[in-house]
Every structure is written in structure tokens, then in C-alpha cells.
Design a protein around this motif. Sequence first.
Motif, PDB file in Angstrom:
ATOM      1  N   ASP A  34      -1.256  -5.065  -9.805  1.00 58.51           N
ATOM      2  CA  ASP A  34      -2.300  -5.958 -10.309  1.00 58.51           C
ATOM      3  C   ASP A  34      -1.711  -7.025 -11.226  1.00 58.51           C
ATOM      4  O   ASP A  34      -2.082  -8.207 -11.151  1.00 58.51           O
ATOM      5  CB  ASP A  34      -3.346  -5.158 -11.080  1.00 58.51           C
ATOM      6  CG  ASP A  34      -4.316  -4.405 -10.185  1.00 58.51           C
ATOM      7  OD1 ASP A  34      -4.273  -4.620  -8.956  1.00 58.51           O
ATOM      8  OD2 ASP A  34      -5.095  -3.600 -10.712  1.00 58.51           O
ATOM      9  N   TRP A  40       0.842  -1.201   0.000  1.00 58.07           N
ATOM     10  CA  TRP A  40       0.000   0.000   0.000  1.00 58.07           C
ATOM     11  C   TRP A  40       0.879   1.254   0.000  1.00 58.07           C
ATOM     12  O   TRP A  40       0.632   2.190  -0.767  1.00 58.07           O
ATOM     13  CB  TRP A  40      -0.908   0.012   1.237  1.00 58.07           C
ATOM     14  CG  TRP A  40      -1.635   1.319   1.371  1.00 58.07           C
ATOM     15  CD1 TRP A  40      -2.827   1.649   0.786  1.00 58.07           C
ATOM     16  CD2 TRP A  40      -1.180   2.489   2.062  1.00 58.07           C
ATOM     17  NE1 TRP A  40      -3.153   2.955   1.087  1.00 58.07           N
ATOM     18  CE2 TRP A  40      -2.160   3.496   1.864  1.00 58.07           C
ATOM     19  CE3 TRP A  40      -0.054   2.790   2.822  1.00 58.07           C
ATOM     20  CZ2 TRP A  40      -2.039   4.777   2.412  1.00 58.07           C
ATOM     21  CZ3 TRP A  40       0.071   4.063   3.372  1.00 58.07           C
ATOM     22  CH2 TRP A  40      -0.908   5.043   3.165  1.00 58.07           C
ATOM     23  N   HIS A  64       0.835   4.068  -2.806  1.00 55.12           N
ATOM     24  CA  HIS A  64       0.269   5.352  -2.377  1.00 55.12           C
ATOM     25  C   HIS A  64       1.239   6.499  -2.631  1.00 55.12           C
ATOM     26  O   HIS A  64       0.812   7.596  -3.057  1.00 55.12           O
ATOM     27  CB  HIS A  64      -0.080   5.275  -0.888  1.00 55.12           C
ATOM     28  CG  HIS A  64      -0.773   6.486  -0.356  1.00 55.12           C
ATOM     29  ND1 HIS A  64      -2.115   6.721  -0.553  1.00 55.12           N
ATOM     30  CD2 HIS A  64      -0.310   7.545   0.369  1.00 55.12           C
ATOM     31  CE1 HIS A  64      -2.459   7.856   0.031  1.00 55.12           C
ATOM     32  NE2 HIS A  64      -1.374   8.382   0.602  1.00 55.12           N
ATOM     33  N   ARG A 119      -5.606   0.001  -3.072  1.00 46.40           N
ATOM     34  CA  ARG A 119      -6.415   1.077  -3.635  1.00 46.40           C
ATOM     35  C   ARG A 119      -7.053   1.970  -2.562  1.00 46.40           C
ATOM     36  O   ARG A 119      -7.641   3.002  -2.886  1.00 46.40           O
ATOM     37  CB  ARG A 119      -7.528   0.493  -4.519  1.00 46.40           C
ATOM     38  CG  ARG A 119      -7.028  -0.003  -5.865  1.00 46.40           C
ATOM     39  CD  ARG A 119      -8.073  -0.840  -6.597  1.00 46.40           C
ATOM     40  NE  ARG A 119      -7.730  -0.969  -7.997  1.00 46.40           N
ATOM     41  CZ  ARG A 119      -6.800  -1.792  -8.461  1.00 46.40           C
ATOM     42  NH1 ARG A 119      -6.135  -2.578  -7.625  1.00 46.40           N
ATOM     43  NH2 ARG A 119      -6.534  -1.856  -9.761  1.00 46.40           N
ATOM     44  N   ARG A 120      -6.952   1.601  -1.317  1.00 47.31           N
ATOM     45  CA  ARG A 120      -7.603   2.357  -0.248  1.00 47.31           C
ATOM     46  C   ARG A 120      -6.874   3.665   0.030  1.00 47.31           C
ATOM     47  O   ARG A 120      -5.664   3.783  -0.197  1.00 47.31           O
ATOM     48  CB  ARG A 120      -7.656   1.526   1.022  1.00 47.31           C
ATOM     49  CG  ARG A 120      -8.613   0.348   0.982  1.00 47.31           C
ATOM     50  CD  ARG A 120      -8.485  -0.495   2.250  1.00 47.31           C
ATOM     51  NE  ARG A 120      -8.790   0.294   3.429  1.00 47.31           N
ATOM     52  CZ  ARG A 120      -9.947   0.295   4.074  1.00 47.31           C
ATOM     53  NH1 ARG A 120     -10.938  -0.468   3.626  1.00 47.31           N
ATOM     54  NH2 ARG A 120     -10.141   1.032   5.141  1.00 47.31           N
ATOM     55  N   LYS A 154      -5.685  -6.530  -3.844  1.00 48.03           N
ATOM     56  CA  LYS A 154      -5.942  -5.488  -4.839  1.00 48.03           C
ATOM     57  C   LYS A 154      -6.751  -4.340  -4.240  1.00 48.03           C
ATOM     58  O   LYS A 154      -6.491  -3.163  -4.519  1.00 48.03           O
ATOM     59  CB  LYS A 154      -6.698  -6.083  -6.034  1.00 48.03           C
ATOM     60  CG  LYS A 154      -5.866  -6.981  -6.931  1.00 48.03           C
ATOM     61  CD  LYS A 154      -6.719  -7.529  -8.072  1.00 48.03           C
ATOM     62  CE  LYS A 154      -5.906  -8.447  -8.978  1.00 48.03           C
ATOM     63  NZ  LYS A 154      -6.735  -9.009 -10.079  1.00 48.03           N
ATOM     64  N   ALA A 155      -7.729  -4.682  -3.408  1.00 45.63           N
ATOM     65  CA  ALA A 155      -8.550  -3.645  -2.786  1.00 45.63           C
ATOM     66  C   ALA A 155      -7.734  -2.837  -1.777  1.00 45.63           C
ATOM     67  O   ALA A 155      -7.897  -1.615  -1.667  1.00 45.63           O
ATOM     68  CB  ALA A 155      -9.760  -4.282  -2.109  1.00 45.63           C
ATOM     69  N   THR A 200       3.027   1.090  -9.500  1.00 43.53           N
ATOM     70  CA  THR A 200       1.679   1.578  -9.786  1.00 43.53           C
ATOM     71  C   THR A 200       0.650   0.493  -9.478  1.00 43.53           C
ATOM     72  O   THR A 200       0.982  -0.680  -9.281  1.00 43.53           O
ATOM     73  CB  THR A 200       1.551   1.966 -11.259  1.00 43.53           C
ATOM     74  OG1 THR A 200       1.751   0.777 -12.059  1.00 43.53           O
ATOM     75  CG2 THR A 200       2.597   3.012 -11.642  1.00 43.53           C
ATOM     76  N   LEU A 201      -0.617   0.906  -9.462  1.00 43.77           N
ATOM     77  CA  LEU A 201      -1.695  -0.066  -9.276  1.00 43.77           C
ATOM     78  C   LEU A 201      -1.658  -1.130 -10.373  1.00 43.77           C
ATOM     79  O   LEU A 201      -1.832  -2.326 -10.097  1.00 43.77           O
ATOM     80  CB  LEU A 201      -3.049   0.643  -9.292  1.00 43.77           C
ATOM     81  CG  LEU A 201      -3.400   1.468  -8.051  1.00 43.77           C
ATOM     82  CD1 LEU A 201      -4.667   2.262  -8.302  1.00 43.77           C
ATOM     83  CD2 LEU A 201      -3.571   0.563  -6.833  1.00 43.77           C
ATOM     84  N   GLU A 202      -1.435  -0.693 -11.596  1.00 42.01           N
ATOM     85  CA  GLU A 202      -1.418  -1.622 -12.723  1.00 42.01           C
ATOM     86  C   GLU A 202      -0.283  -2.627 -12.579  1.00 42.01           C
ATOM     87  O   GLU A 202      -0.436  -3.814 -12.880  1.00 42.01           O
ATOM     88  CB  GLU A 202      -1.283  -0.845 -14.034  1.00 42.01           C
ATOM     89  CG  GLU A 202      -2.474   0.050 -14.383  1.00 42.01           C
ATOM     90  CD  GLU A 202      -2.542   1.322 -13.531  1.00 42.01           C
ATOM     91  OE1 GLU A 202      -3.639   1.909 -13.436  1.00 42.01           O
ATOM     92  OE2 GLU A 202      -1.491   1.715 -12.956  1.00 42.01           O
TER      93      GLU A 202
END
Length: 540
Positions: free
Chosen positions: A475, A454, A458, A509-510, A505-506, A470-472
Amino acid sequence: MPQGVRILSKAAPQAQAELFTDPALEFLAALHRTFEPIRQSLLIRREEAQRRYDSGVPLDFPPETAHIRAEPSWHCAPPAPGLEDRRIEITGPTDRKMVVNALNSGAKTFMADFEDSNSPTFTNMLNGQVNLRDAIRRNIDFEAGGKQYKLSAQPAVLIVRPRGWHLDESRVMIDNVPVSASIFDFAIYFFHNAKELVRRGLGPYFYLPKMEHYLEARLWNDIFNFSQSYIGMPLNTIRATVLIETLPAAFHMEEILFELRNHSSGLNCGRWDYIFSFIKKRRADRSAVLPDRKDVTMTVGFMDAYVRLLIQTCHKRKVAAMGGMSAQIPIKDDPKANEVAMDKVRADKLREVKAGHDGTWIAHPLIEKIARKIFDENMLGPNQYHVLREDVRVAAADLLNTHVPGKITEEGVRENISTSLAYTSAWMGGNGCIPLNFLMEDAATAEITRVQLWQWVHYKVRLDNGNPVTLEYVDRLIGELAPGIKKLAPGVKDEHVKVAAEYLKAQVRRQWPSEFLTSDLMPYLAAADGVEAAWQKAAL
């Protein structure tokens, strides 16, 4: 059932019949009704403190208790029977085989863990209580797979770790409210075993996890006094060691000892949870971004300061300053790799005993001789209370020092993802302690991996190769690594890997990471235990 008490799961019916007697449940209900409002107020205090940290208010030693820290004359209770020498403590969950092997390991004490190395299925929790009851009465011998498991003549002294204040026991309701997991674990063990332990020359001994404020220690002390009076036991019979495994607790060490002083047996460096808490509590501080987990060692600034302060504080108040867990475990069929791993254990234990620790933790019986040799050679008496470390001067800035040499690498990201997926999957399947890459992983180490991922996403950190996290990117790696988790952690189920992947994954993203994955995922265990959906929400 006593009035107001409901058991929502039929798991482990034999254990329920043995443990859930009317007197035991009446005791549990009395504790819940007396202390649950205080627990809830302390959990709200935690949330309020986090909002202050997020706004930029730095952590510091509490000014209202400066007189406690300054007063040199008060000391904690003397060591209770069996706790004079704690040079080697083995830890692990409470399944029957582990209990026998740990008690027979040669270690001085065994911390039977209902918390981070345990998946709290109702079956695990209740059978664990039965196993400890049987071990205390020396009725635990059994045979499995053609092998006899028999308790030795001089087993380790038993210490029990209940779950933390933040957790509910969602399978047990009192007055339509889930009981505190801490109170549940303590109450069932204490009620059934306290007098028997004293009769055998020992006592009810505990490890208390994840506290964040000295008032949380006061709550435990009040529960101890209430409980001893309830069963007609002399006050101050209980002993408790507190794990300093949250960043706020590092600023409250002396006050925690003071609150528990008549029941205290010391403090412990809960190193892995401490790293997790350091990241989580400073989530709004970009300067607190840490490198790969392997680089956050006990010798980096903020960890070294925490260790030195803990030893000084405990010895000033004449109680044990316990060292932490080396995660390495023996490596079979590769002597060279095993020697490298065991050398790391030796170096870690030597650092601890030279610093002044009175004992250390191990997770595997085969490491007992290695750790004992180091402590026997360097700690000639039963403890090192005489090592006062008067040279130590630790300021708030030292505990918050974020200078940690190291890099954030793709290997580190991959390892965090694999560990998070494997452990979370195993935990949902009922296993709370798993070997991965020759390291023993539990909830604490899994939590580090989660909040590091995270943090890196972030704050849009870059790897040592220049690529952004990155998120991508995360993932893609989750998708790439998830299919191999069953090979990495045999026995996990596809459905649990899928839930673990979606959960991770969630999380990245928080806005802020969840407080504890064990709280988030408790409804999955409650559902598996047959708790109706309407009651599962009580665990969140």
C-alpha cells in the motif's frame, strides 16, 4: 437489426454502419446460438479444474487421450498459401498506422491483435475491423501529420488474433446475453473478408489465445467448419495457430493439434501469458512462488521444458513451432543502452532458432532486420520441420519445475507496481500496448505483475534484504509511486490511475487473484462506450 440482436453502444457510428449489415449480424447470431452453451460449459470446466489444482491434484497429461499422443501416423494440414515461411512475425494492435507499418515492416506475417496489445473500446474494436478490411483490399493508404502511409507491393501476410474464450463482448447482446468476444471478433472479420482473402491467393488465418483444454480447440474447429459451410467456402480453408500460453494447455499440446489438425498451422510459445498462468494456476502451491519477473527467463527449468516439448510436438505433426516475443524495443538517443538491449534480442532469437523454432515474434519494425539476420543465418530453408528433437523427454514434473534462481527485491516490487498501475491506467484510457523502461508492455506482462504481487503478499515472502512483503508495504509503495505514473506513461488520466491503484490494492487482499484484469475492468470501457449500467454487469 435481426431479431434478438442489440447493439448497446453508439461508438464508431461509421464503422457500425459498414460492419453491422443484416447478413453479418445474422451470421454472428447463428454462431452465438449454436456455440454459446458449449463455451459456457467449457468455462465451468475451467473453474472445476482450478478447484482440483487448489486441492493438491497435480496437473498431468490427460490419460483419456494417450492413444492420440502415441499414434505416429497423423499429421496436420500442409501450410496454407503465405504460411510456408514465417521466420519473422510482427505483432501489434489494429490502429490504422500500426497496420500499415506492420504490413510494410519486412516481416513475413503480421498478427493483428484484438487481444492483449489492444484496449477493447468499441471504437478500437470496430475501427480495427475496418482497417483490416481496407488493408486486405489495399484501400488503407492515408496521410497523417504530413506523412503518407501507403501499403507496399508485397505486404506481410495477415493473421488475426481474436480475444479469448473467457471474455464477453458486452456491447453486443443476442437474446439478452452478451456475445462471446472470441466469436464476435472472428465472425465480423471472417464474414467480411474470408472470400476476398482467398480470391487474392491467401486465406482467413488466425491466432487462437488462452485455451486451457483440447475441448476448447474442438469448439474452435466446430466453429470453423460451421462458418466455412455457412458462407459456401470449402472446408479446411481456414488456418489457425494456437498460442500455448496457459499451464494446462502445455499438457494438451498434441491433443490441441489433433482437434484442429485440418485447420492447424502450428503452436506458439506465448511466454508472458504462460508465466502468468503458471503462477495463477498454482496459486495454492507455496513452492510455485517465483522471483523478480526479470529472473524468470526462457532458460529456467519449467520454461525450457515447455519450449522443448512444443517444438518436438509441432515437428512430429509437421506444423510450425513459433517462438515468442522479446520485450525489448529500440532506445533512441542512447546508442550504448540500445546496443545492450539489442544484444538481448539477438541472444533470444539465436536461442530460438538453435532450439528448432520455425519463426519468432517482434513488436517493433526496427527489430525486424536484427531478428531476420539471426534466422537467415541459422535457418536456410522455409522452416525446420525436419528438426524432430527426438532427444526430448519432457515429463509432467519438468513442466512443473519451480526451481528458478533469483531473488525477490524491492526493485522488483516497485517495478511490478509501476508497471501494473501504468498499464492498467493506459488500458482504461484506450491504449493496450505501452513502452515502459524500454520494454513493450501489454496485458500479459501486466498480469504477471499483478499476480506476483498477490503471490508475494499471500505467502508473506521476504525480500533479499530480509524485509517482509506485507499489505502495508505494498500500500505504501502504491501511494508513493502512483503520483509519478503520468510521467512514466504520458497520456494516462488521474481518474484511471486512481482506479488502477484501488484495483491493485484490492487484488493483493483477495483470497485468490482474479482470473483476468481485462474481465474485471471491462465495465469501465462499457460505461465509457455509453452502455447503460444495467447491461455493464453482463461483462463481469
